[in-house]
Motif scaffolding. Structure first.
Motif: not given
Length: 315
Positions: A48-76
């Motif tokens: 929502a904060e990046n209306p000009g970007k696609s979902e793939a671009e947003v996921i690639a952008q936040v992967a470094s901060s939020y993490g990829a699925p495997d990394e998020v799973a390990d954190i949880y």
């Protein structure tokens, strides 16, 4: 591409959530529900904060901060262990002898919490049963009117809210891990699919079943808890009252009287010989009550987990 694992990142939010679900396979279903909700909440807020970007671009952008699925799973998984360790009271020291295990329940906070839940369940059971029966009756009765559809939708929505509330009560009092977030996956769907999901979701119907069952279960729990506590404490109180001089032993009382007043005399009809046995019976019954409450709490926690958490979604 995820630099940490070398795997390609998901191209959209549903795929990301599916990858995260698979990465959390084998974890507690309540933890999985919370993780999926948090992930979708974060990704959709970033989208929502990046209306000009696609979902793939947003996921690639936040992967470094939020993490990829495997990394998020390990954190949880790691965070869950730390949180559960911090929230749960230290377990009582396990006794080696049978008598030590029997009397050691008095130091277990889970037994007292479960006992309190058994008493509270009468009120919650009556409320849940009344809510379900009234809601279903009105939904069926108003089905022929135009207000029937929105009323039914609101009723099923309220069931999800009550399921979340009951889950918090169960986790706090019975120690069973329950969801702390609502069920994920509705925000990206069209309105009609969200409404249809309320009725096609098996968890909606199992929640209705749980709330209907809480009426007889709550009545049984309350009766068992109050009766067992009252009997055990009265068995303990009668001998103590005599030994402290507050009551007398009077075999001439009419009929059998554990402790009461007759002809202005406060006492018991039991003899002095029976008092130690009565006291020991009361103490044993009190400890048995704590064991029973802890066992009922354990079983009810699993029942709530089975009916209130959508485990089929995470299989």
């Amino acid at each position: 591409m995820d630099a940490g694992t070398g795997r390609a990142l998901p191209s959209n939010i549903p795929d990301y959530l599916e990858h995260l679900r698979r990465a959390l396979a084998g974890a507690d279903p309540a933890l999985i529900q919370d993780a999926l909700y948090d992930a979708e909440e974060y990704l959709r807020s970033e989208l929502a904060e990046n209306p000009g970007k696609s979902e793939a671009e947003v996921i690639a952008q936040v992967a470094s901060s939020y993490g990829a699925p495997d990394e998020v799973a390990d954190i949880y998984r790691d965070t869950e262990v730390k949180v559960q360790t911090a929230l749960r009271a230290p377990p009582p020291r396990k006794a080696r002898s049978l008598l030590g295990r029997f009397f050691g329940v008095i130091a277990d906070p889970r037994a007292y919490a479960a006992l309190f839940y058994m008493v509270l369940s009468l009120a919650t059971g009556i409320f849940y049963f009344t809510w379900v029966t009234t809601g279903l009756s009105l939904s069926i009765g108003l089905a022929v009117l135009i207000v029937g559809i929105p009323f039914t939708i609101l009723f099923f929505g309220s069931i999800r809210v009550l399921a979340l509330v009951e889950g918090r009560i169960v986790e706090v009092m019975l120690g069973e891990r329950m969801p702390r977030r609502p069920l994920y996956g509705d925000r990206g769907k069209p309105l009609m699919q969200k409404i249809a999901g309320l009725f096609t979701d098996p968890r909606s119907w199992t929640t209705l079943l749980y709330m209907a069952l809480m009426m007889p279960l709550g009545t049984a729990y309350f009766t068992i808890a109050v009766t067992a506590i009252a009997v055990s404490l009265s068995f303990i109180a009668a001998p103590v009252a005599v030994w402290l001089g507050y009551a007398t032993v009077n075999p001439d009382f009419e009929g059998w009287m554990l402790l009461g007043v007759q002809d202005g005399v406060f006492g018991t009809s039991l003899g002095y010989v029976a008092l130690p046995l009565l006291f020991a019976t009361g103490v044993a019954l009190f400890f048995l009550t704590l064991h029973l409450a802890r066992g009922i709490g354990y079983l009810h926690g699993h029942l709530a987990k089975h009916l209130l958490v959508k485990t089929a979604q995470y299989a």
